[in-house]
Design a protein around this motif. Structure first.
Motif, PDB file in Angstrom:
ATOM      1  N   ASP A 117      15.489  -4.599  62.261  1.00 37.85           N
ATOM      2  CA  ASP A 117      16.089  -5.607  63.142  1.00 37.85           C
ATOM      3  C   ASP A 117      15.537  -5.575  64.553  1.00 37.85           C
ATOM      4  OD1 ASP A 117      17.693  -6.726  61.191  1.00 37.85           O
ATOM      5  OD2 ASP A 117      19.402  -5.416  61.618  1.00 37.85           O
ATOM      6  N   TYR A 118      14.700  -4.586  64.870  1.00 31.93           N
ATOM      7  CA  TYR A 118      14.026  -4.601  66.162  1.00 31.93           C
ATOM      8  C   TYR A 118      13.106  -5.816  66.222  1.00 31.93           C
ATOM      9  CZ  TYR A 118      15.083   0.446  66.848  1.00 31.93           C
ATOM     10  OH  TYR A 118      15.693   1.667  67.006  1.00 31.93           O
ATOM     11  N   LYS A 119      12.922  -6.353  67.399  1.00 29.34           N
ATOM     12  CA  LYS A 119      11.950  -7.434  67.545  1.00 29.34           C
ATOM     13  C   LYS A 119      10.543  -6.877  67.342  1.00 29.34           C
ATOM     14  CE  LYS A 119      14.736 -10.386  70.545  1.00 29.34           C
ATOM     15  NZ  LYS A 119      14.867 -11.054  71.860  1.00 29.34           N
ATOM     16  N   PRO A 120       9.626  -7.680  66.805  1.00 26.35           N
ATOM     17  CA  PRO A 120       8.265  -7.194  66.542  1.00 26.35           C
ATOM     18  C   PRO A 120       7.614  -6.542  67.761  1.00 26.35           C
ATOM     19  CG  PRO A 120       8.580  -9.324  65.521  1.00 26.35           C
ATOM     20  CD  PRO A 120       9.818  -9.058  66.331  1.00 26.35           C
ATOM     21  N   SER A 121       7.844  -7.102  68.949  1.00 23.55           N
ATOM     22  CA  SER A 121       7.249  -6.519  70.162  1.00 23.55           C
ATOM     23  C   SER A 121       7.779  -5.111  70.418  1.00 23.55           C
ATOM     24  CB  SER A 121       7.538  -7.419  71.368  1.00 23.55           C
ATOM     25  OG  SER A 121       8.940  -7.548  71.571  1.00 23.55           O
ATOM     26  N   ARG A 122       9.076  -4.872  70.125  1.00 18.95           N
ATOM     27  CA  ARG A 122       9.640  -3.538  70.332  1.00 18.95           C
ATOM     28  C   ARG A 122       9.041  -2.546  69.345  1.00 18.95           C
ATOM     29  NH1 ARG A 122      10.168  -2.167  74.271  1.00 18.95           N
ATOM     30  NH2 ARG A 122      11.339  -4.048  74.800  1.00 18.95           N
ATOM     31  N   ARG A 123       8.847  -2.958  68.100  1.00 19.27           N
ATOM     32  CA  ARG A 123       8.242  -2.065  67.108  1.00 19.27           C
ATOM     33  C   ARG A 123       6.810  -1.700  67.514  1.00 19.27           C
ATOM     34  NH1 ARG A 123      11.041  -5.540  63.299  1.00 19.27           N
ATOM     35  NH2 ARG A 123       9.099  -6.648  62.819  1.00 19.27           N
ATOM     36  N   ARG A 124       6.053  -2.675  68.019  1.00 18.40           N
ATOM     37  CA  ARG A 124       4.679  -2.404  68.448  1.00 18.40           C
ATOM     38  C   ARG A 124       4.658  -1.436  69.632  1.00 18.40           C
ATOM     39  NH1 ARG A 124       4.137  -8.036  67.787  1.00 18.40           N
ATOM     40  NH2 ARG A 124       4.263  -8.326  70.059  1.00 18.40           N
ATOM     41  N   GLN A 125       5.557  -1.650  70.587  1.00 19.19           N
ATOM     42  CA  GLN A 125       5.579  -0.794  71.771  1.00 19.19           C
ATOM     43  C   GLN A 125       6.031   0.624  71.443  1.00 19.19           C
ATOM     44  OE1 GLN A 125       7.862  -2.915  74.711  1.00 19.19           O
ATOM     45  NE2 GLN A 125       6.420  -4.626  74.787  1.00 19.19           N
ATOM     46  N   LEU A 126       6.895   0.769  70.455  1.00 23.70           N
ATOM     47  CA  LEU A 126       7.293   2.103  70.019  1.00 23.70           C
ATOM     48  C   LEU A 126       6.115   2.850  69.404  1.00 23.70           C
ATOM     49  CD1 LEU A 126      10.858   1.508  68.552  1.00 23.70           C
ATOM     50  CD2 LEU A 126      10.246   3.178  70.318  1.00 23.70           C
ATOM     51  N   GLN A 127       5.317   2.146  68.638  1.00 30.13           N
ATOM     52  CA  GLN A 127       4.141   2.774  68.062  1.00 30.13           C
ATOM     53  C   GLN A 127       3.172   3.216  69.158  1.00 30.13           C
ATOM     54  OE1 GLN A 127       3.650   3.708  64.807  1.00 30.13           O
ATOM     55  NE2 GLN A 127       2.008   4.815  65.872  1.00 30.13           N
ATOM     56  N   GLN A 128       3.029   2.386  70.185  1.00 34.26           N
ATOM     57  CA  GLN A 128       2.178   2.755  71.316  1.00 34.26           C
ATOM     58  C   GLN A 128       2.731   3.996  72.015  1.00 34.26           C
ATOM     59  OE1 GLN A 128       2.163  -0.747  73.749  1.00 34.26           O
ATOM     60  NE2 GLN A 128       1.082  -2.009  72.238  1.00 34.26           N
ATOM     61  N   ALA A 129       4.063   4.060  72.166  1.00 35.16           N
ATOM     62  CA  ALA A 129       4.692   5.205  72.826  1.00 35.16           C
ATOM     63  C   ALA A 129       4.450   6.488  72.042  1.00 35.16           C
ATOM     64  CB  ALA A 129       6.186   4.956  72.986  1.00 35.16           C
ATOM     65  N   ARG A 130       4.516   6.415  70.729  1.00 39.00           N
ATOM     66  CA  ARG A 130       4.312   7.602  69.894  1.00 39.00           C
ATOM     67  C   ARG A 130       2.893   8.127  70.001  1.00 39.00           C
ATOM     68  NH1 ARG A 130       7.562   4.308  65.931  1.00 39.00           N
ATOM     69  NH2 ARG A 130       9.719   5.069  66.138  1.00 39.00           N
ATOM     70  N   ASN A 131       1.954   7.294  70.336  1.00 37.85           N
ATOM     71  CA  ASN A 131       0.554   7.720  70.460  1.00 37.85           C
ATOM     72  C   ASN A 131       0.300   8.583  71.695  1.00 37.85           C
ATOM     73  OD1 ASN A 131      -0.108   6.347  68.115  1.00 37.85           O
ATOM     74  ND2 ASN A 131      -0.692   4.472  69.208  1.00 37.85           N
ATOM     75  N   HIS A 132       1.282   8.664  72.608  1.00 39.55           N
ATOM     76  CA  HIS A 132       1.098   9.436  73.839  1.00 39.55           C
ATOM     77  C   HIS A 132       1.566  10.888  73.706  1.00 39.55           C
ATOM     78  CE1 HIS A 132      -0.212   6.071  76.348  1.00 39.55           C
ATOM     79  NE2 HIS A 132       0.724   5.332  75.784  1.00 39.55           N
ATOM     80  N   ASN A 133       2.035  11.263  72.531  1.00 40.67           N
ATOM     81  CA  ASN A 133       2.465  12.652  72.286  1.00 40.67           C
ATOM     82  C   ASN A 133       3.535  13.108  73.276  1.00 40.67           C
ATOM     83  OD1 ASN A 133       0.632  13.080  70.089  1.00 40.67           O
ATOM     84  ND2 ASN A 133      -1.019  13.361  71.590  1.00 40.67           N
ATOM     85  N   LEU A 134       4.488  12.242  73.532  1.00 40.56           N
ATOM     86  CA  LEU A 134       5.580  12.569  74.444  1.00 40.56           C
ATOM     87  C   LEU A 134       6.612  13.453  73.738  1.00 40.56           C
ATOM     88  CD1 LEU A 134       6.028   9.009  75.949  1.00 40.56           C
ATOM     89  CD2 LEU A 134       4.896  10.958  77.048  1.00 40.56           C
ATOM     90  N   THR A 135       7.320  14.248  74.526  1.00 44.61           N
ATOM     91  CA  THR A 135       8.346  15.144  73.984  1.00 44.61           C
ATOM     92  C   THR A 135       9.722  14.704  74.475  1.00 44.61           C
ATOM     93  OG1 THR A 135       6.819  17.018  73.988  1.00 44.61           O
ATOM     94  CG2 THR A 135       9.162  17.526  73.877  1.00 44.61           C
ATOM     95  N   ILE A 136      10.679  14.655  73.557  1.00 43.53           N
ATOM     96  CA  ILE A 136      12.057  14.294  73.895  1.00 43.53           C
ATOM     97  C   ILE A 136      12.920  15.542  73.802  1.00 43.53           C
ATOM     98  CG2 ILE A 136      14.072  12.950  73.205  1.00 43.53           C
ATOM     99  CD1 ILE A 136      12.167  10.837  72.109  1.00 43.53           C
TER     100      ILE A 136
END
Length: 349
Positions: free
Chosen positions: A168-187
């Motif tokens: 149910d996420y908008k396509p733009s949000r799904r794309r941006q999440l994938q971009q975020a995961r590519n930065h190897n960020l830690t939560i």
């Protein structure tokens, strides 16, 4: 004497027929705080903003409208009272998006009429006051006879699976999440409220007109977090880069089954890496298939509304009221003061 005897006779002969209890205004020192919190915990529309400890922080000396039955609170309405120029007035507190009437049984039309009468009697000025989403806007405006404006927050039920939520996420949000995961960020979780405030003060506060940081907002936020954390109702989550730099942070509050996205901030690098999207998605994924409701507490700012709705959340309306019956000279003085403040702000930005 005769009226007393008649009343006693009627209630003893017909105990099931009670005289209808009316809403009444009470000052802070007359409020039964134990009863109040018990009602908020049981009320189907109870919110963390309406608990006594929360109100004590955001609106010291708050007052109330209360309805009792057989010595028990059955409906309450917090009144965030402020004083200026000798006048008492209402103003919605910072960090409390919705107040209004909290109840065990839905208020009647008569209740709403009494509320309107009491507000007009007690206050000549309401700069703004927000009712909660369970207080029907149409009933309020028809019964209170006060001007109102509809606003919205955004809710997302976490009962579906994460796969359903993500779909149910908008396509733009799904794309941006994938971009975020590519930065190897830690939560990670943290208790560092100061880091969150620093991020906000450096990267967000300069863009907000009229914000009084250390003079008002930041001490409030610290107090709310510490008290909520003590009650196991608060959590802070942050995002770090590979070199350990914090680039985004968010503060969540939980009351019963509702989670409120109270405060967040992000650095320039955090915005570039979509770190806030990653934070929200991580929370949603780790709490999917639960009875939680996620409240984005969205302000009426188009780009923020677009962002929060991109996670599949739905708009939920609530009503705010305001009116000004101050003497004409005071109204003019208030208008001049606001104009001067805006001019000073424009010169400093």
């Amino acid at each position: 004497m005769l009226l007393t005897l008649v009343a006693t006779f009627n209630t003893s002969l017909f105990p099931e027929s009670r005289i209808r209890q009316m809403m009444r205004h009470i000052r802070h020192n007359k409020i039964d705080l134990v009863q109040w919190d018990a009602l908020i915990e049981l009320a189907p529309n109870g919110l963390i903003y309406a608990l006594t400890w929360y109100l004590d922080i955001v609106s010291p000396g708050w007052e109330a409208l209360v309805k009792e039955e057989q010595g028990r609170y059955v409906a309450v309405m917090p009144l965030p009272v402020r004083k200026k120029f000798g006048f008492r007035y209402l103003q919605q507190p910072l960090f409390a998006q919705q107040l209004g009437v909290f109840f065990l049984e839905t208020p009647t039309t008569e209740d709403w009429k009494e509320i309107g009468q009491l507000l007009r009697r007690e206050f000549r000025l309401i700069t703004n006051y927000a009712f909660n989403i369970s207080n029907s806007p149409s009933i309020i405006t028809d019964s209170l006879l006060l001007p109102g404006v509809s606003r919205s927050t955004y809710h997302l039920s976490l009962r579906p699976t994460y796969s359903q939520l993500f779909a149910d996420y908008k396509p733009s949000r799904r794309r941006q999440l994938q971009q975020a995961r590519n930065h190897n960020l830690t939560i990670e979780s943290t208790t560092d409220i100061e880091q969150l405030i620093r991020l906000f003060d450096e990267h967000t506060a300069p863009k907000i007109y009229g914000l009084i940081g250390e003079g008002h907002a930041y001490p409030l936020l610290r107090s709310l977090y510490r008290e909520a954390q003590r009650r196991a109702k608060a959590s802070i989550w942050q995002v770090k880069t590979t070199d350990g730099k914090v680039v985004a942070s968010m503060l969540l509050l939980k009351h019963n089954n509702e989670v409120t996205y109270l405060f967040n901030s992000s650095s320039i690098e955090g915005k570039a890496t979509r770190a806030i999207s990653l934070l929200i998605d991580e929370f949603l994924s780790s709490h999917a298939e639960t009875n939680l409701l996620f409240d984005f507490e969205a302000p009426e700012i188009p780009n923020l509304v677009q962002f929060y709705s991109s996670f599949g959340s739905a708009a939920v309306p609530y009503l705010t009221i305001s009116y000004n019956r101050l003497p004409w000279l005071l109204q003019q003085a208030k208008a001049v003061r606001m104009a001067l403040m805006r001019r000073m702000h424009s010169r400093n930005t």
